[in-house]
Design a protein around this motif. Structure first.
Motif: not given
Length: 206
Positions: A2, A5-6, A8, A10-11
Motif C-alpha cells: 500500500w 502504491a501511495r 506511485w 495510485y492512492t
C-alpha cells in the motif's frame, strides 16, 4: 505494498494496516534425537536415506540439498551457494560425508539414466521436493507403527529440523562458531537464536 502504491500516486488514502498489531510465531524448539532420526531413516527408502544424511551432514536447507550436483564437488570440497542468502560455502568431503558421496555414486551407477544430481529417486532421476515429501511422510508412518514408543516424536519430525540438529550436534562437538559456519550464517547469534534448541552444556554449582 500500500505504501508503494501511495508513492506511485495510485492512492492518497492512509494505509489500512496502520495500527494493527503484528503477530510473531513462536520459535520451534523440537530437537530430533538420534533415536528418532534412526527410526525414520531405517524405514525410509534409499533416496530418503541419502537425502536425510546429506541434509544432516551438510547442515543445509532441503532445497539446497536437492540442488547439489556432481559438478559442485571440486578439489575435495562440496561447493554450495545457498539459494536463500546466496552465501557461498566449501564443505570438506571427509569422514561420513565422503562415505555418503561414494554410496550415492554407487547407487546412481546401477541406473542407466545419467544425472548430475546427488539426490536421485528410485529410477535414477533427480529427486524432487514433492517426491522427497512423499518418501519422508511414508517413512514416518512406517517408523511410528514399528517404534510406537517414539511415535509422537516421529510424527512431530519435520525434514527441515535436520538443519537444527546439524547445528546442535556440531555445536556440542566443536562449538557455536563451527555450527554457525556450517549453516552459512554471518553471525553466530543467528545460529544461537534460531537453530540451537538444546541449550548449553553446563556444570552444576558444585
Amino acid at each position: 505494498m500500500w505504501n508503494h502504491a501511495r508513492g506511485w500516486g495510485y492512492t492518497d488514502l492512509p494505509n489500512p494496516c496502520e495500527g494493527i498489531q503484528g503477530h510473531s510465531l513462536a520459535k520451534r524448539t523440537v530437537y530430533i534425537t538420534d533415536a528418532v532420526f534412526s527410526a525414520v531413516r531405517m524405514y525410509g527408502s534409499a533416496p530418503l536415506r541419502d537425502a536425510m544424511d546429506l541434509a544432516y551432514l551438510t547442515g543445509q536447507r532441503p532445497a539446497d540439498a536437492l540442488r547439489m550436483t556432481e559438478q559442485d564437488i571440486i578439489d575435495g570440497h562440496l561447493i554450495i551457494t545457498q539459494e536463500k542468502t546466496k552465501q557461498p560455502l566449501r564443505i570438506t568431503i571427509t569422514g561420513e560425508l565422503a562415505k555418503l558421496v561414494e554410496r550415492i555414486r554407487a547407487r546412481k551407477a546401477t541406473h542407466k539414466i545419467v544425472t548430475g544430481a546427488l539426490l536421485t529417486n528410485i529410477h535414477g532421476k533427480r529427486l524432487t521436493a514433492p517426491a522427497l515429501r512423499t518418501h519422508f511422510d511414508a517413512a514416518k508412518k512406517r517408523a511410528s507403527k514399528h517404534v510406537p514408543e517414539l511415535a509422537q516424536d516421529i510424527m512431530a519430525f519435520w525434514f527441515y529440523d535436520l538443519r537444527a540438529k546439524a547445528a546442535d550436534d556440531t555445536s556440542d562437538d566443536r562449538g557455536d562458531q563451527a555450527a554457525s559456519d556450517l549453516l552459512g550464517h554471518d553471525s553466530v547469534k543467528t545460529t544461537q537464536r534460531h537453530y540451537l534448541r538444546r541449550g548449553k552444556i553446563v556444570a552444576p554449582t558444585k
